[in-house]
Design an enzyme around this catalytic site. Structure first.
Site, PDB file in Angstrom:
ATOM      1  N   GLU A   1     -11.068  -0.944  -3.315  1.00 46.00           N
ATOM      2  CA  GLU A   1     -10.339  -0.240  -2.249  1.00 46.00           C
ATOM      3  C   GLU A   1      -9.221   0.594  -2.878  1.00 46.00           C
ATOM      4  OE1 GLU A   1      -9.107  -3.633  -0.018  1.00 46.00           O
ATOM      5  OE2 GLU A   1      -7.422  -4.102  -1.344  1.00 46.00           O
TER       6      GLU A   1
ATOM      7  N   ASP B   1       0.820  -1.220   0.000  1.00 45.50           N
ATOM      8  CA  ASP B   1       0.000   0.000   0.000  1.00 45.50           C
ATOM      9  C   ASP B   1       0.854   1.269   0.000  1.00 45.50           C
ATOM     10  OD1 ASP B   1      -1.882  -2.022   0.550  1.00 45.50           O
ATOM     11  OD2 ASP B   1      -1.904  -1.555   2.692  1.00 45.50           O
TER      12      ASP B   1
END
Length: 324
Positions: free
Chosen positions: A206, A36
């Site tokens: 997401e 991420d």
């Protein structure tokens, strides 16, 4: 003669060493399991703020990495630790950072809450320097509830061209946008009275990210499951940060000759140049542990219509690109 010979050997060695360095694979960009990643530029340094990829109970801190050229990286350990965020206990995820008023604000998700009955969500920490140390800005989550079905994770702080700051976030296939107030302690409602406006595009899962190019708003997100082979990045373009965002297609996905599970990315633009990089994580071939994720960088290009060209994931990564 000996001096000339030795000079020739030395020159050959230097040339060989330079060639090896130039040809060196630069992906992953640094060692360790990290996911991420948010890439950003502060001053004359590139920075990456990733999730520490480990079991949830061990995700209690963030490391950061800085580089003058995208190739040589310095690790800054534990720029934020849950010891300084009393309400955050586990699953500290997906940092997003911005400088505002001489301070650095780091937004993060914590505790992986599954309902409004659990405590956690999206928090914000503040520091005087990009390398921290960061301290809790509010003493509580900034968002601690589900709105429009969006799990409060995967936050991205976005500065619009007029200086307005927005928080774009959401898991569980829903994405919201909210307007931050000046000191990042809360939100300013939109004109219709709502605080959290849903902007979910088709196939969104997401990891939202937004940037502006030539007056257009590029909204990007991750699709598929983060542990599986279908994890990927898609995007849309709109005239406003509110959308509407009509999905254009995928631009980043796995390559079974290189790595699997390529997704949850960010984008870096080099100042005063139309040069762009995509920072993302992927899983090395043969790795089956879901947390075996590493951070990589590729160049990102646009066609003559402003559409993003598909990105090929590589082991070579990017070449040196100094900021000074």
């Amino acid at each position: 003669m000996k001096h000339i010979l030795l000079s020739g050997i030395l020159l050959a060695t230097l040339v060989s060493g330079y060639a090896q360095q130039s040809d060196k694979n630069n992906n992953p960009v640094f060692e360790g399991w990290y996911a991420d990643p948010e890439g950003i530029i502060f001053g004359d340094q590139y920075w990456i703020y990733p999730t520490y990829s480990a079991p949830y109970e061990k995700q209690v801190f963030f490391d950061a990495f800085s580089s003058p050229d995208l190739v040589h990286w310095t690790k800054h350990e534990k720029v934020l630790d849950t010891a300084n965020v009393k309400w955050a206990k586990r699953a500290v995820w997906a940092p997003s950072i911005i400088e505002n008023g001489g301070k650095y604000f780091l937004f993060f998700g914590a505790n992986d809450i599954q309902s409004n009955e659990e405590y956690g969500g999206i928090g914000v920490a503040v520091a005087d320097r990009p390398e921290g140390p960061f301290r809790d800005h509010l003493g509580k989550p900034l968002i601690d509830k589900f709105y429009n079905g969006a799990q409060p994770i995967d936050q991205f702080v976005f500065r619009d061209a007029d200086g307005t700051h927005y928080l774009i976030y959401g898991g569980w296939k829903h994405c919201n946008i909210a307007k931050l107030n000046e000191d990042f302690t809360g939100f300013i409602p939109f004109d219709n009275g709502e605080t959290f406006r849903e902007v979910t595009p088709e196939n969104y899962v997401e990891g939202p990210f937004m940037f502006i190019r030539d007056g257009k708003y590029y909204f990007m997100w991750s699709e598929g499951g983060w542990t599986g082979p279908d994890y990927s990045v898609a995007y849309a373009i709109a005239d406003s940060p509110m959308g509407p965002f009509k999905r254009i297609g995928k631009i980043l996905q796995q390559d079974m000759d290189i790595a699997t599970g390529a997704g949850h990315h960010s984008v870096i633009k080099v100042p005063e140049k139309d040069r762009w990089y995509i920072v993302y994580h992927r899983r090395p071939l043969g790795e089956t542990d879901r947390n075996s994720r590493e951070t990589c960088i590729e160049e990102m290009h646009f066609d003559e219509d402003g559409l993003i060209r598909p990105v090929k994931i590589t082991d070579e990564g990017v070449k040196s690109d100094p900021l000074r």
